[in-house]
Design a protein around this motif. Structure first.
Motif, PDB file in Angstrom:
ATOM      1  N   ILE A  90       0.922  -1.088   0.006  1.00 14.08           N
ATOM      2  CA  ILE A  90       0.066   0.092   0.003  1.00 14.08           C
ATOM      3  C   ILE A  90       0.826   1.221   0.109  1.00 14.08           C
ATOM      4  CG2 ILE A  90      -1.851  -1.181   1.361  1.00 14.08           C
ATOM      5  CD1 ILE A  90      -1.134   0.904   3.733  1.00 14.08           C
ATOM      6  N   ASN A  91       0.202   2.364  -0.469  1.00 16.59           N
ATOM      7  CA  ASN A  91       0.842   3.623  -0.510  1.00 16.59           C
ATOM      8  C   ASN A  91       0.295   4.126   1.022  1.00 16.59           C
ATOM      9  OD1 ASN A  91       0.844   6.697  -0.219  1.00 16.59           O
ATOM     10  ND2 ASN A  91       1.401   6.477  -2.339  1.00 16.59           N
ATOM     11  N   PRO A  92       1.695   4.581   1.737  1.00 13.73           N
ATOM     12  CA  PRO A  92       1.556   4.949   3.272  1.00 13.73           C
ATOM     13  C   PRO A  92       0.679   6.221   3.561  1.00 13.73           C
ATOM     14  CG  PRO A  92       3.697   5.353   2.711  1.00 13.73           C
ATOM     15  CD  PRO A  92       2.968   4.661   1.533  1.00 13.73           C
ATOM     16  N   ASP A  93       0.879   7.037   2.459  1.00 13.90           N
ATOM     17  CA  ASP A  93       0.135   8.436   2.720  1.00 13.90           C
ATOM     18  C   ASP A  93      -1.240   8.320   3.269  1.00 13.90           C
ATOM     19  OD1 ASP A  93       2.582   9.394   2.145  1.00 13.90           O
ATOM     20  OD2 ASP A  93       1.985  10.040   0.217  1.00 13.90           O
ATOM     21  N   GLY A  94      -1.968   7.481   2.131  1.00 13.64           N
ATOM     22  CA  GLY A  94      -3.462   7.422   2.640  1.00 13.64           C
ATOM     23  C   GLY A  94      -3.813   7.199   4.257  1.00 13.64           C
ATOM     24  N   PHE A 125      13.468  15.195  22.950  1.00 14.58           N
ATOM     25  CA  PHE A 125      12.875  15.032  21.587  1.00 14.58           C
ATOM     26  C   PHE A 125      11.762  13.746  21.741  1.00 14.58           C
ATOM     27  CE2 PHE A 125      17.337  15.689  20.858  1.00 14.58           C
ATOM     28  CZ  PHE A 125      17.565  16.278  19.645  1.00 14.58           C
ATOM     29  N   ILE A 126      10.971  13.968  20.838  1.00 15.48           N
ATOM     30  CA  ILE A 126       9.760  12.932  20.598  1.00 15.48           C
ATOM     31  C   ILE A 126      10.325  12.133  19.608  1.00 15.48           C
ATOM     32  CG2 ILE A 126       7.379  12.416  19.991  1.00 15.48           C
ATOM     33  CD1 ILE A 126       6.692  15.127  21.331  1.00 15.48           C
ATOM     34  N   MET A 127      10.145  10.610  19.897  1.00  8.75           N
ATOM     35  CA  MET A 127      10.442   9.881  18.755  1.00  8.75           C
ATOM     36  C   MET A 127       9.344   8.645  18.714  1.00  8.75           C
ATOM     37  SD  MET A 127      13.856   7.057  18.754  1.00  8.75           S
ATOM     38  CE  MET A 127      14.099   6.071  17.154  1.00  8.75           C
ATOM     39  N   THR A 128       8.413   8.810  17.396  1.00  8.76           N
ATOM     40  CA  THR A 128       7.358   8.218  17.512  1.00  8.76           C
ATOM     41  C   THR A 128       7.228   7.456  16.080  1.00  8.76           C
ATOM     42  OG1 THR A 128       4.961   8.663  17.453  1.00  8.76           O
ATOM     43  CG2 THR A 128       6.084  10.256  16.633  1.00  8.76           C
ATOM     44  N   ASN A 129       6.307   6.309  16.176  1.00  5.16           N
ATOM     45  CA  ASN A 129       5.766   5.433  14.966  1.00  5.16           C
ATOM     46  C   ASN A 129       4.827   6.195  14.459  1.00  5.16           C
ATOM     47  OD1 ASN A 129       8.118   3.714  15.103  1.00  5.16           O
ATOM     48  ND2 ASN A 129       6.958   2.223  16.183  1.00  5.16           N
ATOM     49  N   GLY A 130       4.385   7.359  14.817  1.00  8.36           N
ATOM     50  CA  GLY A 130       3.125   8.147  14.402  1.00  8.36           C
ATOM     51  C   GLY A 130       3.711   9.200  13.645  1.00  8.36           C
ATOM     52  N   THR A 131       2.943  10.218  13.156  1.00 13.11           N
ATOM     53  CA  THR A 131       3.288  11.320  12.457  1.00 13.11           C
ATOM     54  C   THR A 131       3.629  12.638  13.103  1.00 13.11           C
ATOM     55  OG1 THR A 131       0.896  12.134  12.188  1.00 13.11           O
ATOM     56  CG2 THR A 131       1.597  10.440  10.556  1.00 13.11           C
ATOM     57  N   THR A 132       4.382  13.361  12.409  1.00 13.88           N
ATOM     58  CA  THR A 132       4.396  14.863  13.261  1.00 13.88           C
ATOM     59  C   THR A 132       3.174  15.552  13.561  1.00 13.88           C
ATOM     60  OG1 THR A 132       6.760  14.693  12.093  1.00 13.88           O
ATOM     61  CG2 THR A 132       5.711  16.841  12.681  1.00 13.88           C
ATOM     62  N   ALA A 133       2.315  15.578  12.517  1.00 13.46           N
ATOM     63  CA  ALA A 133       1.050  16.289  12.992  1.00 13.46           C
ATOM     64  C   ALA A 133       0.304  15.804  13.949  1.00 13.46           C
ATOM     65  CB  ALA A 133       0.143  16.163  11.753  1.00 13.46           C
ATOM     66  N   ASP A 153       9.658  11.458  13.400  1.00 16.94           N
ATOM     67  CA  ASP A 153       8.177  10.583  13.112  1.00 16.94           C
ATOM     68  C   ASP A 153       8.473   9.445  12.247  1.00 16.94           C
ATOM     69  OD1 ASP A 153       8.381  11.998  10.910  1.00 16.94           O
ATOM     70  OD2 ASP A 153       6.321  12.142  10.760  1.00 16.94           O
ATOM     71  N   ILE A 154       7.356   8.653  11.833  1.00 18.20           N
ATOM     72  CA  ILE A 154       7.643   7.595  11.079  1.00 18.20           C
ATOM     73  C   ILE A 154       8.233   7.719   9.747  1.00 18.20           C
ATOM     74  CG2 ILE A 154       5.056   7.722  10.224  1.00 18.20           C
ATOM     75  CD1 ILE A 154       7.327   4.448  11.111  1.00 18.20           C
ATOM     76  N   VAL A 155       7.592   9.258   9.284  1.00 20.28           N
ATOM     77  CA  VAL A 155       8.460   9.707   8.007  1.00 20.28           C
ATOM     78  C   VAL A 155       9.513   9.731   8.005  1.00 20.28           C
ATOM     79  CG1 VAL A 155       7.953  11.336   5.998  1.00 20.28           C
ATOM     80  CG2 VAL A 155       5.945  10.588   7.273  1.00 20.28           C
ATOM     81  N   ALA A 156      10.111  10.612   8.949  1.00 17.63           N
ATOM     82  CA  ALA A 156      11.461  10.681   9.067  1.00 17.63           C
ATOM     83  C   ALA A 156      12.550   9.604   9.312  1.00 17.63           C
ATOM     84  CB  ALA A 156      11.830  11.665  10.442  1.00 17.63           C
ATOM     85  N   ALA A 157      11.820   8.583   9.759  1.00 17.63           N
ATOM     86  CA  ALA A 157      12.375   7.008   9.970  1.00 17.63           C
ATOM     87  C   ALA A 157      12.341   6.277   8.508  1.00 17.63           C
ATOM     88  CB  ALA A 157      11.505   6.285  10.947  1.00 17.63           C
ATOM     89  N   ASP A 158      11.786   7.004   7.616  1.00 17.80           N
ATOM     90  CA  ASP A 158      11.629   6.264   6.367  1.00 17.80           C
ATOM     91  C   ASP A 158      10.721   5.058   6.207  1.00 17.80           C
ATOM     92  OD1 ASP A 158      12.202   5.959   3.678  1.00 17.80           O
ATOM     93  OD2 ASP A 158      13.933   4.594   3.948  1.00 17.80           O
ATOM     94  N   THR A 167      16.188   2.605  12.470  1.00 18.74           N
ATOM     95  CA  THR A 167      15.504   3.516  12.759  1.00 18.74           C
ATOM     96  C   THR A 167      16.155   4.237  13.937  1.00 18.74           C
ATOM     97  OG1 THR A 167      13.260   2.567  12.012  1.00 18.74           O
ATOM     98  CG2 THR A 167      13.280   4.287  13.516  1.00 18.74           C
ATOM     99  N   TYR A 168      16.708   3.560  14.718  1.00 18.91           N
ATOM    100  CA  TYR A 168      17.400   4.510  16.075  1.00 18.91           C
ATOM    101  C   TYR A 168      18.689   4.849  15.442  1.00 18.91           C
ATOM    102  CZ  TYR A 168      14.193   1.657  19.043  1.00 18.91           C
ATOM    103  OH  TYR A 168      13.275   1.313  19.613  1.00 18.91           O
ATOM    104  N   ASN A 169      19.475   4.334  14.647  1.00 17.87           N
ATOM    105  CA  ASN A 169      20.777   4.932  13.992  1.00 17.87           C
ATOM    106  C   ASN A 169      20.243   6.016  13.259  1.00 17.87           C
ATOM    107  OD1 ASN A 169      22.234   2.717  15.107  1.00 17.87           O
ATOM    108  ND2 ASN A 169      21.900   1.552  13.607  1.00 17.87           N
ATOM    109  N   ARG A 170      19.337   6.031  12.356  1.00 21.53           N
ATOM    110  CA  ARG A 170      18.941   7.143  11.682  1.00 21.53           C
ATOM    111  C   ARG A 170      18.557   8.378  12.640  1.00 21.53           C
ATOM    112  NH1 ARG A 170      16.669   7.717   6.451  1.00 21.53           N
ATOM    113  NH2 ARG A 170      16.711   5.339   6.311  1.00 21.53           N
ATOM    114  N   PHE A 171      17.939   8.134  13.738  1.00 23.32           N
ATOM    115  CA  PHE A 171      17.634   9.205  14.424  1.00 23.32           C
ATOM    116  C   PHE A 171      18.869   9.792  15.289  1.00 23.32           C
ATOM    117  CE2 PHE A 171      16.329  10.234  19.247  1.00 23.32           C
ATOM    118  CZ  PHE A 171      15.848  11.266  19.108  1.00 23.32           C
ATOM    119  N   TRP A 172      19.828   8.955  15.904  1.00 28.33           N
ATOM    120  CA  TRP A 172      20.800   9.425  16.347  1.00 28.33           C
ATOM    121  C   TRP A 172      21.898  10.247  15.525  1.00 28.33           C
ATOM    122  CZ3 TRP A 172      21.340   3.855  18.589  1.00 28.33           C
ATOM    123  CH2 TRP A 172      20.570   3.771  19.811  1.00 28.33           C
TER     124      TRP A 172
END
Length: 251
Positions: A90-94, A125-133, A153-158, A167-172
């Motif tokens: 699926i496309n994640p945006d919807g 920081f907030i680190m979430t599997n949800g969205t920034t909004a 957020d989950i978008v920043a985590a690709d 995901t943690y490495n990307r954040f750090w």
């Protein structure tokens, strides 16, 4: 009565009165859902219901079957979204837009928590599997919005959720965080395994009323896992105890 007592372990945190491991902390990282606000607000229950609705519509399933599949994906892939992407492309945006279109008014301001977070020395920081909004809406309702440097957020985590190590490495890497000088606050034990392995202080947040809402048994497991150094049912009270230790060192 709320308490903030570490679990028995071989770490320096084994003494319930010993918070000295936080003396090195200069970066404070908080999960969002069911961590910065209590589960009994039923806010994430709204998201949970919307995810079930989305799965049912996408796959043409009855709601009970869709809910069971949703939870299976959540457990196996870290998020329902990741499962839908892997299994169904699926496309994640919807999906993200649909499941986070909820009523945030059930969240009330938490001045005590806001003051406790604001008092912490260093970066937050907030680190979430949800969205920034979604995170911004909740932080705004709680009165916390101005206290965080960034929301990862989950978008920043690709779109790769916690507990995946990448995901943690990307954040750090993005924020040049030294895990050995950081603390992580989470409501899921499994999301603390990688942070602990990298030397972070790990705190499992399990507010009163958690089980009575909608949590799966596996979500509530792991309080005695070796990667969980502290457990608290009152985040604000725990931070109030930790802050003087961290401030003494940073002064």
């Amino acid at each position: 009565m709320p308490h903030a007592t570490p679990l028995p372990s071989e770490s320096p945190a084994a003494n319930p009165r010993d918070l000295t491991p936080f003396a090195r902390v200069d970066t404070w990282i908080f999960d969002l859902d069911n961590t910065l606000y209590p589960a009994h607000t039923n806010l994430f229950a709204q998201v949970d219901s919307k995810m079930g609705e989305f799965v049912a519509g996408l796959l043409g399933m009855e709601r009970d079957a869709a809910h069971a599949l949703q939870k299976d994906y959540y457990k196996r892939y870290g998020t329902t979204l990741r499962g839908l992407m892997v299994e169904h492309g699926i496309n994640p945006d919807g999906f993200l837009e649909f499941v986070h279109d909820i009523d945030h008014s059930t969240i009330e301001p938490d001045p005590r928590l806001a003051a406790a977070i604001e008092a912490l020395p260093g970066r937050r920081f907030i680190m979430t599997n949800g969205t920034t909004a979604h995170a911004e809406a909740i932080a705004g309702r709680l009165g916390l919005a101005k206290h965080f440097e960034d929301i990862f957020d989950i978008v920043a985590a690709d779109l790769v959720p916690k507990p995946h190590e990448d995901t943690y490495n990307r954040f750090w890497d993005k924020h040049r965080i030294d895990p050995a000088c950081a603390a992580m606050f989470e409501d899921l034990s499994r999301n603390l395994a990688v942070p602990h392995a990298r030397g972070m202080r790990t705190v499992l947040v399990v507010p009163e009323g958690t089980r009575e809402v909608f949590r799966e048994d596996w979500e509530l497991e792991g309080r005695t896992a070796p990667h969980v150094e502290y457990v608290t049912d009152d985040l604000a009270a725990f931070l109030e105890r930790v802050c003087p230790v961290a401030l003494e060192t940073s002064a």
